[in-house]
Design a protein around this motif. Structure first.
Motif, mmCIF file in Angstrom:
data_model
loop_
_atom_site.group_PDB
_atom_site.id
_atom_site.type_symbol
_atom_site.label_atom_id
_atom_site.label_comp_id
_atom_site.label_asym_id
_atom_site.label_seq_id
_atom_site.Cartn_x
_atom_site.Cartn_y
_atom_site.Cartn_z
ATOM 1 N N LYS A 102 -11.831 -20.688 0.673
ATOM 2 C CA LYS A 102 -11.511 -21.230 1.995
ATOM 3 C C LYS A 102 -11.154 -20.159 3.016
ATOM 4 O O LYS A 102 -11.086 -20.427 4.212
ATOM 5 C CB LYS A 102 -10.344 -22.233 1.895
ATOM 6 C CG LYS A 102 -10.605 -23.398 0.943
ATOM 7 C CD LYS A 102 -11.844 -24.174 1.352
ATOM 8 C CE LYS A 102 -12.133 -25.324 0.388
ATOM 9 N NZ LYS A 102 -13.450 -25.919 0.637
ATOM 10 N N GLY A 103 -10.893 -18.947 2.547
ATOM 11 C CA GLY A 103 -10.549 -17.874 3.470
ATOM 12 C C GLY A 103 -10.224 -16.600 2.722
ATOM 13 O O GLY A 103 -10.017 -16.610 1.510
ATOM 14 N N VAL A 104 -10.192 -15.496 3.468
ATOM 15 C CA VAL A 104 -9.909 -14.181 2.892
ATOM 16 C C VAL A 104 -8.786 -13.534 3.686
ATOM 17 O O VAL A 104 -8.801 -13.534 4.915
ATOM 18 C CB VAL A 104 -11.164 -13.273 2.928
ATOM 19 C CG1 VAL A 104 -10.801 -11.834 2.600
ATOM 20 C CG2 VAL A 104 -12.216 -13.782 1.958
ATOM 21 N N VAL A 105 -7.803 -12.999 2.956
ATOM 22 C CA VAL A 105 -6.799 -12.135 3.573
ATOM 23 C C VAL A 105 -7.280 -10.703 3.342
ATOM 24 O O VAL A 105 -7.352 -10.239 2.202
ATOM 25 C CB VAL A 105 -5.400 -12.348 2.964
ATOM 26 C CG1 VAL A 105 -4.392 -11.401 3.638
ATOM 27 C CG2 VAL A 105 -4.948 -13.802 3.115
ATOM 28 N N LEU A 106 -7.662 -10.026 4.430
ATOM 29 C CA LEU A 106 -8.142 -8.648 4.357
ATOM 30 C C LEU A 106 -6.979 -7.722 4.704
ATOM 31 O O LEU A 106 -6.518 -7.688 5.842
ATOM 32 C CB LEU A 106 -9.313 -8.437 5.322
ATOM 33 C CG LEU A 106 -9.833 -6.997 5.473
ATOM 34 C CD1 LEU A 106 -10.234 -6.388 4.138
ATOM 35 C CD2 LEU A 106 -11.008 -6.956 6.450
ATOM 36 N N LEU A 107 -6.482 -7.007 3.696
ATOM 37 C CA LEU A 107 -5.326 -6.123 3.884
ATOM 38 C C LEU A 107 -5.773 -4.745 4.341
ATOM 39 O O LEU A 107 -6.697 -4.156 3.758
ATOM 40 C CB LEU A 107 -4.536 -5.994 2.578
ATOM 41 C CG LEU A 107 -3.779 -7.244 2.108
ATOM 42 C CD1 LEU A 107 -4.714 -8.206 1.391
ATOM 43 C CD2 LEU A 107 -2.631 -6.868 1.179
ATOM 44 N N ILE A 108 -5.110 -4.259 5.394
ATOM 45 C CA ILE A 108 -5.393 -2.935 5.950
ATOM 46 C C ILE A 108 -4.063 -2.201 6.072
ATOM 47 O O ILE A 108 -3.065 -2.796 6.495
ATOM 48 C CB ILE A 108 -6.076 -3.077 7.330
ATOM 49 C CG1 ILE A 108 -7.480 -3.673 7.164
ATOM 50 C CG2 ILE A 108 -6.142 -1.746 8.056
ATOM 51 C CD1 ILE A 108 -8.183 -4.007 8.453
ATOM 52 N N PRO A 113 -13.576 -17.442 7.025
ATOM 53 C CA PRO A 113 -12.348 -17.276 7.815
ATOM 54 C C PRO A 113 -11.500 -16.134 7.251
ATOM 55 O O PRO A 113 -11.292 -16.047 6.040
ATOM 56 C CB PRO A 113 -11.631 -18.623 7.642
ATOM 57 C CG PRO A 113 -12.724 -19.591 7.305
ATOM 58 C CD PRO A 113 -13.730 -18.810 6.505
ATOM 59 N N THR A 114 -11.026 -15.259 8.139
ATOM 60 C CA THR A 114 -10.340 -14.045 7.690
ATOM 61 C C THR A 114 -9.045 -13.819 8.458
ATOM 62 O O THR A 114 -9.003 -13.954 9.681
ATOM 63 C CB THR A 114 -11.261 -12.814 7.863
ATOM 64 O OG1 THR A 114 -12.481 -13.029 7.129
ATOM 65 C CG2 THR A 114 -10.602 -11.543 7.350
ATOM 66 N N LEU A 115 -7.998 -13.468 7.701
ATOM 67 C CA LEU A 115 -6.746 -13.016 8.277
ATOM 68 C C LEU A 115 -6.655 -11.513 8.034
ATOM 69 O O LEU A 115 -6.657 -11.063 6.886
ATOM 70 C CB LEU A 115 -5.549 -13.716 7.604
ATOM 71 C CG LEU A 115 -4.163 -13.250 8.059
ATOM 72 C CD1 LEU A 115 -3.923 -13.589 9.534
ATOM 73 C CD2 LEU A 115 -3.073 -13.855 7.190
ATOM 74 N N LEU A 116 -6.648 -10.731 9.129
ATOM 75 C CA LEU A 116 -6.478 -9.274 9.015
ATOM 76 C C LEU A 116 -4.990 -8.997 8.895
ATOM 77 O O LEU A 116 -4.232 -9.294 9.815
ATOM 78 C CB LEU A 116 -7.006 -8.588 10.267
ATOM 79 C CG LEU A 116 -8.471 -8.167 10.300
ATOM 80 C CD1 LEU A 116 -8.770 -7.507 11.630
ATOM 81 C CD2 LEU A 116 -8.812 -7.228 9.176
ATOM 82 N N LEU A 117 -4.579 -8.441 7.767
ATOM 83 C CA LEU A 117 -3.162 -8.246 7.506
ATOM 84 C C LEU A 117 -2.843 -6.752 7.459
ATOM 85 O O LEU A 117 -3.295 -6.040 6.563
ATOM 86 C CB LEU A 117 -2.787 -8.907 6.170
ATOM 87 C CG LEU A 117 -1.289 -9.094 5.926
ATOM 88 C CD1 LEU A 117 -0.722 -10.154 6.862
ATOM 89 C CD2 LEU A 117 -1.015 -9.474 4.482
ATOM 90 N N ALA A 118 -2.074 -6.287 8.435
ATOM 91 C CA ALA A 118 -1.663 -4.879 8.465
ATOM 92 C C ALA A 118 -0.411 -4.724 7.604
ATOM 93 O O ALA A 118 0.652 -5.269 7.931
ATOM 94 C CB ALA A 118 -1.386 -4.435 9.896
ATOM 95 N N THR A 119 -0.538 -4.038 6.476
ATOM 96 C CA THR A 119 0.554 -3.930 5.508
ATOM 97 C C THR A 119 1.412 -2.678 5.736
ATOM 98 O O THR A 119 1.067 -1.822 6.552
ATOM 99 C CB THR A 119 -0.012 -3.888 4.071
ATOM 100 O OG1 THR A 119 -0.819 -2.704 3.919
ATOM 101 C CG2 THR A 119 -0.846 -5.119 3.769
ATOM 102 N N LYS A 120 2.509 -2.612 4.986
ATOM 103 C CA LYS A 120 3.411 -1.437 4.965
ATOM 104 C C LYS A 120 4.037 -1.179 6.335
ATOM 105 O O LYS A 120 4.295 -0.033 6.704
ATOM 106 C CB LYS A 120 2.678 -0.198 4.444
ATOM 107 C CG LYS A 120 1.963 -0.467 3.104
ATOM 108 C CD LYS A 120 1.373 0.752 2.468
ATOM 109 C CE LYS A 120 0.642 0.373 1.185
ATOM 110 N NZ LYS A 120 0.168 1.479 0.389
ATOM 111 N N MET A 121 4.272 -2.257 7.094
ATOM 112 C CA MET A 121 4.810 -2.091 8.448
ATOM 113 C C MET A 121 6.256 -1.615 8.449
ATOM 114 O O MET A 121 6.747 -1.144 9.478
ATOM 115 C CB MET A 121 4.674 -3.400 9.246
ATOM 116 C CG MET A 121 3.234 -3.800 9.555
ATOM 117 S SD MET A 121 2.225 -2.487 10.297
ATOM 118 C CE MET A 121 3.061 -2.237 11.857
ATOM 119 N N ASP A 122 6.948 -1.701 7.306
ATOM 120 C CA ASP A 122 8.310 -1.156 7.237
ATOM 121 C C ASP A 122 8.304 0.364 7.397
ATOM 122 O O ASP A 122 9.330 0.968 7.699
ATOM 123 C CB ASP A 122 8.975 -1.542 5.903
ATOM 124 C CG ASP A 122 8.065 -1.290 4.715
ATOM 125 O OD1 ASP A 122 8.170 -0.218 4.103
ATOM 126 O OD2 ASP A 122 7.225 -2.171 4.413
#
Length: 196
Positions: A107-113, A136-145
């Protein structure tokens, strides 16, 4: 969503091994060591359930996490890892492409960047691939801490400039450490799967 029960039901390399119960699926995609396991652990409220590793390329199969007998998270092998043979990379590529392009339950993809740097060529190619197949894609910017909050808007701006976002796709910032973005990721997953 409050998660109560999680099981790794299946590790698959070909369609005949995929789960047959028809639950909706959300795939987690990204470079090796971008934080897929950390994201999974935050979403399911478990420390260390999905094993994080300092060794890139550890995930070699499609791992189906059964979430409360309602949906699956599908952990997909990381790309951009240089220390595997060309033959192995081709095999992984075929396995991933087959899943992403043929799986009706997806149903969708979380694309981690990695939020600390610009999207790589691999990241952009993966997004273009997902867009081409209208997944459907959620672009997820990780390691924001690891990035000062004063620069978070800049990160979103960089992603918007670098990635030609399809209508309906979204960008979200995320930190596994502070759990920032957890609720927004769940909201997105629920909107795509209908699972509450």
């Amino acid at each position: 969503m409050d998660v109560h029960n999680v099981n790794i039901d299946i590790s698959a390399v070909e369609p005949k091994q995929y789960p047959a119960n028809g639950y909706p699926e959300i795939a987690l995609v990204g470079r090796s060591n971008v934080g897929k396991s950390s994201l999974t652990n935050v979403l399911i409220n478990r420390n260390g359930y999905a094993r994080t590793s300092n060794k890139p390329g550890k995930t070699q199969t499609l791992n189906f996490y059964n979430i409360d007998e309602k949906l699956f998270f599908v952990d997909i092998p990381g790309y951009g890892y240089a220390k595997i043979s060309k033959a192995q990379r081709a095999k992984w590529g075929q396995m991933i492409e087959t899943y992403l392009t043929t799986r009706k339950q997806l149903k969708g993809v979380v694309l981690l960047i990695d939020g600390r740097r610009e999207p790589s060529q691999d990241d952009i190619q993966m997004y273009e691939f997902l867009k081409y197949y209208e997944i459907p894609t959620l672009l997820l910017a990780t390691k924001m801490d690891k990035t000062p909050k004063s620069k978070w808007n800049k990160e979103i701006s960089v992603l918007n400039k670098t990635v030609d976002l399809a209508e309906g796709d979204e960008i979200q910032l995320f930190s596994a450490l502070s759990k920032y973005g957890k609720e927004e990721v769940w909201n997105w997953i629920e909107s795509k799967t209908g699972v509450k």
